[in-house]
Write a protein that holds these residues in place. Structure first.
Motif, PDB file in Angstrom:
ATOM      1  N   TRP A   1     -10.669   8.649  -9.790  1.00 32.68           N
ATOM      2  CA  TRP A   1     -10.238   7.215  -9.502  1.00 32.68           C
ATOM      3  C   TRP A   1      -9.448   6.893  -8.473  1.00 32.68           C
ATOM      4  N   ASP A   2      -9.672   5.435  -7.989  1.00 34.50           N
ATOM      5  CA  ASP A   2      -9.270   4.961  -6.744  1.00 34.50           C
ATOM      6  C   ASP A   2      -7.711   5.048  -6.545  1.00 34.50           C
ATOM      7  N   ILE A   3      -7.069   5.278  -7.654  1.00 32.84           N
ATOM      8  CA  ILE A   3      -5.641   5.621  -7.433  1.00 32.84           C
ATOM      9  C   ILE A   3      -5.221   7.139  -8.552  1.00 32.84           C
ATOM     10  N   ARG A   4      -4.761   7.874  -7.723  1.00 35.19           N
ATOM     11  CA  ARG A   4      -4.421   9.129  -8.740  1.00 35.19           C
ATOM     12  C   ARG A   4      -3.142   9.626  -8.094  1.00 35.19           C
ATOM     13  N   PRO A   5      -2.218  10.198  -8.916  1.00 32.65           N
ATOM     14  CA  PRO A   5      -1.442  11.326  -8.402  1.00 32.65           C
ATOM     15  C   PRO A   5      -2.295  12.551  -7.797  1.00 32.65           C
ATOM     16  N   ASN A   6      -2.021  12.963  -6.456  1.00 30.89           N
ATOM     17  CA  ASN A   6      -2.823  13.850  -5.761  1.00 30.89           C
ATOM     18  C   ASN A   6      -2.822  15.233  -6.584  1.00 30.89           C
ATOM     19  N   PRO A   7      -3.736  15.770  -6.868  1.00 33.09           N
ATOM     20  CA  PRO A   7      -3.657  16.947  -7.645  1.00 33.09           C
ATOM     21  C   PRO A   7      -3.073  18.209  -6.864  1.00 33.09           C
ATOM     22  N   ARG A   8      -2.736  17.978  -5.572  1.00 29.97           N
ATOM     23  CA  ARG A   8      -2.114  19.283  -4.883  1.00 29.97           C
ATOM     24  C   ARG A   8      -0.818  18.914  -4.316  1.00 29.97           C
ATOM     25  N   LEU A   9      -0.653  17.750  -3.654  1.00 28.98           N
ATOM     26  CA  LEU A   9       0.313  17.190  -3.023  1.00 28.98           C
ATOM     27  C   LEU A   9       1.116  16.269  -3.876  1.00 28.98           C
ATOM     28  N   PRO A  10       2.488  16.194  -3.176  1.00 28.68           N
ATOM     29  CA  PRO A  10       3.210  15.269  -4.206  1.00 28.68           C
ATOM     30  C   PRO A  10       3.245  13.773  -3.531  1.00 28.68           C
ATOM     31  N   THR A  11       2.029  13.308  -4.049  1.00 33.13           N
ATOM     32  CA  THR A  11       1.886  12.056  -3.415  1.00 33.13           C
ATOM     33  C   THR A  11       0.940  11.143  -4.425  1.00 33.13           C
ATOM     34  N   LEU A  12       1.318   9.805  -4.276  1.00 31.14           N
ATOM     35  CA  LEU A  12       0.063   9.017  -4.894  1.00 31.14           C
ATOM     36  C   LEU A  12      -0.871   8.681  -3.984  1.00 31.14           C
ATOM     37  N   GLU A  13      -2.149   8.703  -4.182  1.00 31.51           N
ATOM     38  CA  GLU A  13      -3.251   8.528  -3.351  1.00 31.51           C
ATOM     39  C   GLU A  13      -4.128   7.264  -3.841  1.00 31.51           C
ATOM     40  N   ILE A  14      -4.438   6.415  -2.709  1.00 29.67           N
ATOM     41  CA  ILE A  14      -5.094   5.114  -2.652  1.00 29.67           C
ATOM     42  C   ILE A  14      -6.493   5.510  -2.218  1.00 29.67           C
ATOM     43  N   ARG A  15      -7.659   5.246  -2.822  1.00 30.67           N
ATOM     44  CA  ARG A  15      -9.008   5.723  -2.367  1.00 30.67           C
ATOM     45  C   ARG A  15     -10.193   4.768  -2.200  1.00 30.67           C
ATOM     46  N   SER A  16      -9.861   3.546  -2.173  1.00 29.22           N
ATOM     47  CA  SER A  16     -10.742   2.541  -2.246  1.00 29.22           C
ATOM     48  C   SER A  16     -11.292   2.075  -1.103  1.00 29.22           C
ATOM     49  N   MET A  17     -10.734   2.418  -0.010  1.00 33.46           N
ATOM     50  CA  MET A  17     -11.073   1.682   1.140  1.00 33.46           C
ATOM     51  C   MET A  17     -11.970   2.507   2.022  1.00 33.46           C
ATOM     52  N   ASP A  18     -12.848   1.724   2.599  1.00 29.65           N
ATOM     53  CA  ASP A  18     -14.058   2.051   3.609  1.00 29.65           C
ATOM     54  C   ASP A  18     -13.158   2.673   4.901  1.00 29.65           C
ATOM     55  N   VAL A  19     -13.701   3.515   5.608  1.00 25.24           N
ATOM     56  CA  VAL A  19     -13.085   4.078   6.711  1.00 25.24           C
ATOM     57  C   VAL A  19     -13.260   3.129   7.664  1.00 25.24           C
ATOM     58  N   MET A  20     -12.399   2.728   8.400  1.00 24.12           N
ATOM     59  CA  MET A  20     -12.103   1.641   9.412  1.00 24.12           C
ATOM     60  C   MET A  20     -12.234   2.263  11.135  1.00 24.12           C
ATOM     61  N   PRO A  21     -13.025   1.610  11.757  1.00 27.44           N
ATOM     62  CA  PRO A  21     -13.191   1.802  13.092  1.00 27.44           C
ATOM     63  C   PRO A  21     -11.724   1.806  13.972  1.00 27.44           C
ATOM     64  N   ASP A  22     -10.940   0.953  14.033  1.00 26.67           N
ATOM     65  CA  ASP A  22      -9.712   0.611  14.446  1.00 26.67           C
ATOM     66  C   ASP A  22      -8.699   1.484  13.895  1.00 26.67           C
ATOM     67  N   ILE A  23      -8.083   2.325  14.820  1.00 28.44           N
ATOM     68  CA  ILE A  23      -6.724   3.073  13.984  1.00 28.44           C
ATOM     69  C   ILE A  23      -5.758   2.038  13.756  1.00 28.44           C
ATOM     70  N   GLY A  24      -5.349   1.151  14.591  1.00 30.61           N
ATOM     71  CA  GLY A  24      -4.259   0.265  14.338  1.00 30.61           C
ATOM     72  C   GLY A  24      -4.575  -0.380  13.008  1.00 30.61           C
ATOM     73  N   ASP A  25      -5.788  -0.915  12.465  1.00 25.98           N
ATOM     74  CA  ASP A  25      -6.060  -1.368  11.462  1.00 25.98           C
ATOM     75  C   ASP A  25      -5.699  -0.313  10.066  1.00 25.98           C
ATOM     76  N   THR A  26      -6.163   0.822  10.383  1.00 32.44           N
ATOM     77  CA  THR A  26      -5.988   2.037   9.364  1.00 32.44           C
ATOM     78  C   THR A  26      -4.346   2.125   9.139  1.00 32.44           C
ATOM     79  N   ALA A  27      -3.688   2.486  10.202  1.00 34.20           N
ATOM     80  CA  ALA A  27      -2.291   2.491  10.103  1.00 34.20           C
ATOM     81  C   ALA A  27      -1.409   1.227   9.377  1.00 34.20           C
ATOM     82  N   ALA A  28      -1.830   0.210   9.868  1.00 32.31           N
ATOM     83  CA  ALA A  28      -1.324  -1.159   9.258  1.00 32.31           C
ATOM     84  C   ALA A  28      -1.667  -1.325   7.816  1.00 32.31           C
ATOM     85  N   LEU A  29      -2.992  -0.973   7.328  1.00 33.76           N
ATOM     86  CA  LEU A  29      -3.132  -1.129   5.957  1.00 33.76           C
ATOM     87  C   LEU A  29      -2.340   0.034   5.086  1.00 33.76           C
ATOM     88  N   THR A  30      -2.439   1.173   5.918  1.00 34.12           N
ATOM     89  CA  THR A  30      -1.440   2.166   5.139  1.00 34.12           C
ATOM     90  C   THR A  30      -0.102   2.110   4.891  1.00 34.12           C
TER      91      THR A  30
END
Length: 407
Positions: A239-268
């Motif tokens: 699913w596009d949101i899940r408690p990660n199976p091995r890390l103490p994180t909530l993982e959001i997975r719906s996004m395409d990879v983006m070419p601009d790392i500034g966009d990636t960091a900002a969306l994160t």
């Protein structure tokens, strides 16, 4: 989709550390980015992931790994506290993997789908889970060379994580629109902004998570999905949101990879503020909105088709609203958390870039309208992936206007 767990080794994404910051006040974040490997002359994808990973690992260790197909590799950051730190980590990992690809005679390309036709079905990576996925899903995986961006936010309480997920569900289509970066697929203009989302949408186990009452409810649903064979492993739901199976994180997975790392960091960091805001509401007893699954899937589809700056379904109200209006509502919703963490300016700059030159999909179409067509699209993506600065020099096109074949 065929998550092998190798990315979740305790170093990647937003895991905790004994000497880390006060996570209650400032949760760490991390990112996983999936990339395509392309030939510099044909611009087609090349099945050389294992070789590139082996070479890149000498520089960044296990922060790079293989992916579902040999056409792909994945980079993953360690936990980061700030936008600046995350951006720097992304830049270092991309530089190392781009250099490794070049050393193998290839190029690294941040696109959600292959732009130019490759040769035959994808070569599957060498991992038992990948082979089990092919046995289970069969021809559905023949063209599953799609590349995502996964954001992790430190949230070790799994019960809290699934309840936070209830609050995040209605915003997932907007994240699809903001990150859309896959309008072309194997030489065709699909007419969509995120064809990757369409490819994923045909699977019964991918897309928005269910609304759940508790962690036990979540786990029972995952187990039922596994029993039906719609899901390979209940411990690793897709699913596009899940408690990660091995890390103490909530993982959001719906996004395409983006070419601009500034966009990636900002969306994160935007996603971090959304998680922080939702967690506060859960602790106050707010169960979160409960849009229908049908409406949410319709919102996903509309976001994949029209992206940014198009209009889409606001899953909270059912109204059709421009993506920019939905984004303003989201920022207003999470503004206190953005301000507290010093991220409001970074997110505002990201939204300005979207307003000026559109999403990655808009940029791909602008490149295709040049005299070089899809070759120019790939070259532009390769340059941005390797760190070329985007001057935001052109306006986003108002329409597709392409003489390329559509599906």
């Amino acid at each position: 989709m065929a998550d092998d767990g190798r990315a979740d080794d305790g170093r990647a994404a937003a895991g905790s550390g004994a000497d880390g910051p006060d996570h209650a006040a400032l949760p760490t974040v991390g990112v996983e980015e999936e990339f395509l490997l392309v030939h510099p002359v044909s611009r087609c994808v090349e099945a050389s992931g294992s070789r590139v990973v082996a070479r890149a690992s000498t520089a960044v260790g296990d922060l790079v790994s293989g992916e579902f197909t040999e056409y792909q590799i994945e980079g993953k950051t360690p936990p980061c506290s700030s936008f600046v730190e995350l951006r720097g980590r992304l830049a270092r990992i991309r530089a190392a993997t781009s250099a490794a690809a070049r050393a193998e005679g290839l190029r690294l390309c941040a696109s959600g789908t292959p732009v130019i036709q490759g040769g035959g079905p994808a070569d599957i990576g060498d991992h038992p889970r990948y082979r089990a996925s092919v046995d289970q899903y069969r021809a559905m995986l023949d063209d599953f060379a799609v590349c995502a961006c996964h954001a992790h936010v430190y949230l070790p309480d799994r019960e809290l994580g699934v309840l936070v997920s209830n609050h995040l569900r209605p915003w997932l289509p907007l994240l699809v629109a903001m990150s859309a970066n896959s309008p072309f697929h194997q030489g065709h203009d699909t007419g969509y902004e995120s064809w990757r989302s369409v490819v994923r949408g045909r699977f019964p186990c991918l897309g928005p998570p269910p609304y759940v009452e508790s962690l036990d409810h979540y786990e029972r649903l995952a187990a039922a999905m596994q029993e039906s064979e719609a899901l390979l492993d209940a411990a690793i739901p897709y699913w596009d949101i899940r408690p990660n199976p091995r890390l103490p994180t909530l993982e959001i997975r719906s996004m395409d990879v983006m070419p601009d790392i500034g966009d990636t960091a900002a969306l994160t960091v935007l996603i971090r503020a959304l998680v922080v805001t939702a967690a506060a509401r859960v602790r106050r007893g707010d169960p979160g909105p409960r849009p229908s699954s049908e409406l949410l899937r319709a919102a996903y589809w509309r976001a994949a088709r029209d992206g940014w700056p198009g209009s889409g379904v606001d899953a909270l109200t059912g109204r059709i609203l421009p993506a920019s209006v939905q984004a303003k509502r989201l920022v207003d919703h999470i503004r206190p958390a953005l301000e507290e963490h010093g991220d409001l300016d970074h997110v505002s700059a990201f939204l300005r870039r979207l307003a000026i030159r559109g999403s990655g999909a808009q940029r791909q179409r602008a490149s295709a309208e040049s005299t070089r067509g899809l070759v120019g699209v790939v070259d532009d993506l390769v340059g941005l992936t390797a760190g070329r600065v985007d001057p935001v020099a052109h306006q986003a096109p108002s329409g597709h206007g392409l003489s390329l074949p559509r599906r």
